[in-house]
Design an enzyme around this catalytic site. Sequence first.
Site, PDB file in Angstrom:
ATOM      1  CE  LYS A   1      -2.255   2.881   3.123  1.00 35.72           C
ATOM      2  NZ  LYS A   1      -2.238   3.937   2.097  1.00 35.72           N
TER       3      LYS A   1
ATOM      4  CB  CYS B   1      12.576   8.613   8.950  1.00 34.92           C
ATOM      5  SG  CYS B   1      13.637   7.520   7.810  1.00 34.92           S
TER       6      CYS B   1
ATOM      7  CD  GLU C   1       9.719  12.020  12.537  1.00 30.06           C
ATOM      8  OE1 GLU C   1       9.057  11.335  13.096  1.00 30.06           O
ATOM      9  OE2 GLU C   1      10.819  11.495  12.012  1.00 30.06           O
TER      10      GLU C   1
ATOM     11  CD  GLU D   1      12.791   3.710   8.581  1.00 31.27           C
ATOM     12  OE1 GLU D   1      12.628   4.841   9.523  1.00 31.27           O
ATOM     13  OE2 GLU D   1      12.582   4.113   7.107  1.00 31.27           O
TER      14      GLU D   1
HETATM   15  P1  NDP Z   1       1.674   7.624   8.727  1.00 31.61           P
HETATM   16  O1  NDP Z   1       2.462   6.776   9.687  1.00 31.61           O
HETATM   17  O2  NDP Z   1       0.408   7.879   9.411  1.00 31.61           O
HETATM   18  O3  NDP Z   1       1.620   7.032   7.278  1.00 31.61           O
HETATM   19  C1  NDP Z   1       2.555   6.227   7.006  1.00 31.61           C
HETATM   20  C2  NDP Z   1       1.716   4.972   5.999  1.00 31.61           C
HETATM   21  O4  NDP Z   1       1.044   3.972   6.947  1.00 31.61           O
HETATM   22  C3  NDP Z   1       1.000   5.576   5.030  1.00 31.61           C
HETATM   23  O5  NDP Z   1       0.857   4.573   3.827  1.00 31.61           O
HETATM   24  C4  NDP Z   1      -0.438   5.567   5.734  1.00 31.61           C
HETATM   25  O6  NDP Z   1      -1.620   5.486   4.872  1.00 31.61           O
HETATM   26  C5  NDP Z   1      -0.253   4.207   6.545  1.00 31.61           C
HETATM   27  N1  NDP Z   1      -1.073   3.836   7.650  1.00 31.61           N
HETATM   28  C6  NDP Z   1      -1.583   4.943   8.620  1.00 31.61           C
HETATM   29  N2  NDP Z   1      -2.297   4.472   9.726  1.00 31.61           N
HETATM   30  C7  NDP Z   1      -2.197   3.299   9.433  1.00 31.61           C
HETATM   31  C8  NDP Z   1      -2.722   2.130  10.247  1.00 31.61           C
HETATM   32  N3  NDP Z   1      -3.559   2.559  11.225  1.00 31.61           N
HETATM   33  N4  NDP Z   1      -2.947   0.993   9.720  1.00 31.61           N
HETATM   34  C9  NDP Z   1      -1.956   0.735   8.757  1.00 31.61           C
HETATM   35  N5  NDP Z   1      -1.541   1.563   7.849  1.00 31.61           N
HETATM   36  C10 NDP Z   1      -1.599   2.685   8.161  1.00 31.61           C
HETATM   37  O7  NDP Z   1       2.547   8.815   8.628  1.00 31.61           O
HETATM   38  P2  NDP Z   1       1.791  10.354   8.062  1.00 31.61           P
HETATM   39  O8  NDP Z   1       1.624  10.313   6.744  1.00 31.61           O
HETATM   40  O9  NDP Z   1       0.611  10.459   8.769  1.00 31.61           O
HETATM   41  O10 NDP Z   1       2.840  11.245   8.649  1.00 31.61           O
HETATM   42  C11 NDP Z   1       2.738  11.578   9.916  1.00 31.61           C
HETATM   43  C12 NDP Z   1       4.140  11.978  10.624  1.00 31.61           C
HETATM   44  O11 NDP Z   1       4.651  10.624  10.663  1.00 31.61           O
HETATM   45  C13 NDP Z   1       5.137  12.893   9.962  1.00 31.61           C
HETATM   46  O12 NDP Z   1       4.789  13.958  10.445  1.00 31.61           O
HETATM   47  C14 NDP Z   1       6.409  12.167  10.629  1.00 31.61           C
HETATM   48  O13 NDP Z   1       6.533  12.623  11.639  1.00 31.61           O
HETATM   49  C15 NDP Z   1       6.096  10.750  10.567  1.00 31.61           C
HETATM   50  N6  NDP Z   1       6.397   9.984   9.336  1.00 31.61           N
HETATM   51  C16 NDP Z   1       7.827   9.321   9.631  1.00 31.61           C
HETATM   52  C17 NDP Z   1       8.238   8.696   8.224  1.00 31.61           C
HETATM   53  C18 NDP Z   1       9.409   7.842   8.214  1.00 31.61           C
HETATM   54  O14 NDP Z   1      10.103   7.737   7.404  1.00 31.61           O
HETATM   55  N7  NDP Z   1       9.847   7.391   9.306  1.00 31.61           N
HETATM   56  C19 NDP Z   1       7.536   8.886   6.949  1.00 31.61           C
HETATM   57  C20 NDP Z   1       6.288   9.472   7.075  1.00 31.61           C
HETATM   58  C21 NDP Z   1       5.837  10.139   8.443  1.00 31.61           C
HETATM   59  P3  NDP Z   1      -2.250   6.847   4.450  1.00 31.61           P
HETATM   60  O15 NDP Z   1      -1.062   7.495   3.736  1.00 31.61           O
HETATM   61  O16 NDP Z   1      -3.121   6.151   3.526  1.00 31.61           O
HETATM   62  O17 NDP Z   1      -2.763   7.630   5.481  1.00 31.61           O
END
Ligand code: NDP
Length: 818
Positions: free
Chosen positions: A191, A300, A397, A266
């Site tokens: 996904k 990240c 973060e 991660e």
């Molecule tokens: P999320 O952790 O919400 O999203 C990452 C992925 O997980 C997306 O594909 C999202 O889908 C999916 N997802 C979200 N909730 C669920 C769930 N309950 N079960 C399964 N899959 C899920 O990150 P955000 O995009 O909301 O970003 C928010 C914050 O997360 C950022 O500000 C940053 O601090 C952190 N972040 C960290 C990252 C890293 O590389 N470590 C990368 C991205 C964000 P969908 O996109 O459809 O919501």
Amino acid sequence: MSVMDIFETMDYGPAPEGASPALAWLKEHQPFNLFINNQWVQPASGQYLDSVNPANGKVLTQVASANSADVDAAVAAASAAFEKWGKTPGHVRARYLYALARQIQKHSRLLAVLEALDNGKSIRETRDIDIPLVARHFYYHAGWAQLMASELPGYQPLGVVGQIIPWNFPLLMLAWKIAPAIAMGNTVVLKPARYTPLTALKFAEIVQESGLPPGVINILTGEASQVGEALVRHPGIKKIAFTGSTDVGRSIRRATAGSGKKLSLELGGKSPFIVFDDADLDSVVEGVVDAIWFNQGQVCCAGSRLLVQENIADRLLSKLLIRMERLRVGDPLDKAIDIGAIVSSTQLQEIQRLVARGVEEGAQVWQPSWACPTDGYFFPPTLFTNVSPASTIAQVEIFGPVLVAMTFRTPAEAVELANNTRYGLAASVWSDNINLALDIAPKIKAGSVWVNCTNLFDASSGFGGYRESGFGREGGKEGLYEYVRHAWEAQLASPSGYTPTGRAANGASSSSFTDSLLAGIDDELDGLSAPETIELPAIDRTSKLFIAGKQARPDSGYSRTVYDPAGQALGEVGDGNRKDLRNAVEAAHKASGWATGTTHNRAQILYYMAENLSVREDEFARRIVQQTGRSHVDAMSEVQTAISRLFSYAAWTDKFEGGVHRPPLRGVVLAMPEAIGVIGIACPDDYPLLGFISLVAPAIAMGNTIVVIPSQIAPLSATDSYQVFETSDLPAGVVNIVTGERDALSQVLAEHDDVDAMWYFGTAEGSKRVELASVGNMKRTWVNYGRTRNWLDSVQGEGQEFLRAATQVKNIWVPYGE
Ligand code: NDP
């Protein structure tokens, strides 16, 4: 404007990349459907979501919104495909991965433009960093597919893997997930993030072009609540690989607890960027630009905390402010811009909120004098000084182009500040003194440490976190283990052996031996010669707990009676509680010097333990006979295997070495397996001595300090070993033993924020509880889901699986050359 003026300002005009081919491709395909079984399938919901260009807020296209019915269909396709793909020879899989890599290169410009349009990141980065790394990942893993049979003998793929990726490196995260998974023979349902699905859809087309068998790779666009959660919970999925926020990682840990699904997470970070006073400050400035303004700071492992030695802070900050003034924010498709658009208005608002918070908290904010474009989601490079280490902006973060600066005086203070975070993803160390840099690197709790460089990634070098930055590695050989299991695991016995027999004290029911062991007990008792039973030691003492190298009375003041299989009391052990565990964890932390001592010394102590156990092998065998009713011969073989196991781990102590990775870089990457820290260990009931030694020995061999809960019903073999520890020069606090009710004590350890990992060998229900309780500090868990392994068997009972569980790999990047 004269040439002289231009030379002074170094101003230059726009250099736009054409978007037409990418826009035409979008138009031709829209709306995008789901990719299942190599077909484009309409979503069950019939609904589509807009995909927006964050640089101008305009809709680019529509993509399907999948729901749980689509997840079912995709998992079914992937399961069917696994039947064949899992058995496809490595060489054949390698050719497919190679084909994918080639196709990615052939479409590289289209992919780069699509990524810039969809995510807002600059074309300069997508073209020069993201897409080349994507291709490299597939090439590199084509190699591992080829070598799997010879380099991972005895391992097999898991099955269908669910993969959930974020928006910050959309195609790169896809590559990090898919390449190792399919190389090892798994099939995939992936996904993409809601904000950035487009390059994944182009990749789906590449999968078709490359002729991969249908169902090996399936891609479902849609929302987290519809697709993500359904994937996580789907019973047909054997592993979840996730990159994203720590909060979502935590919820996935909860949702998968007890399911037996493998999990790699991660998560977020707040990585330190440490500058010592002998560093080359001009290089440092460019390093900072890369650390925090690369990808708009939405990384990240962004070096978001600048820690500068106090005596050079003013000089460095003034250089940095000059550089910030020259950075360009703007159209991601302009090849001359440095910083593109923030991925969405929500993310932009979150950055604005946190920056406002920093100002409220009294920090000094610095931004360039120029203004950002207003027709998209832009945010200027931002620096905070006068930041207190406990403030929100120093701890949370921000995930945007925002840097917080703090100062330190001594290297020790730098390490302390660097580790003052719940995260542990990466760190950057800048010094011209290589001795200093390489002294600091191992002291920082982070999965990657870059020396005089930053944000370097390569398929050859594992990437992943310590602490709340998650667990598991992506890339390198270490990353492959996330996608395989031992062939023998498929045949593991079910937990049926653990039936309560009521033989434990205090009315507490307890787990028992395996059925197979119980079956033989009566016969064995009959077979015991009379002298052997008569000579058994009398019930003459209560074993206390073993904490900080001393025998300690349990805080509760209660004891538990230990019974033999016939129900006769054998002795008593302390009934440990939360307070005892707290003391034990404290003692284990105090003994952390164990990790930094020499491996030679640790090996010597393990050999010494084996020697001392062997002197008393008959006594230990008799204790096993008493507790289990097994024959003396059988018990002797358990003791001798335990002695041999201590020898094995003494041998491994200085031989589990890590490696030197060879990324395309003038330099080396040192992959060092490091101790995790304090590990809680709940021992199995079968094999009271061997189960205990098989877990204690690898944990301490790798430098961890531990708190052990021995077998609940047969704890005396563990409590007898206090004397073995005491006479073997094992430093106080390295091994701490708390007897009592296994599941209650495990729960406390799994919840404890100062315990870094938890191993649990008990029931299926207990395993689930441990996984659930671990989310507090996202500790690593290793549980058996109630399945019993054969501890006598050297493949199941010892070896690298144990050593990997006892370590986490730190990759230290050391470039060289002037
Ligand atoms: P999320 O952790 O919400 O999203 C990452 C992925 O997980 C997306 O594909 C999202 O889908 C999916 N997802 C979200 N909730 C669920 C769930 N309950 N079960 C399964 N899959 C899920 O990150 P955000 O995009 O909301 O970003 C928010 C914050 O997360 C950022 O500000 C940053 O601090 C952190 N972040 C960290 C990252 C890293 O590389 N470590 C990368 C991205 C964000 P969908 O996109 O459809 O919501």
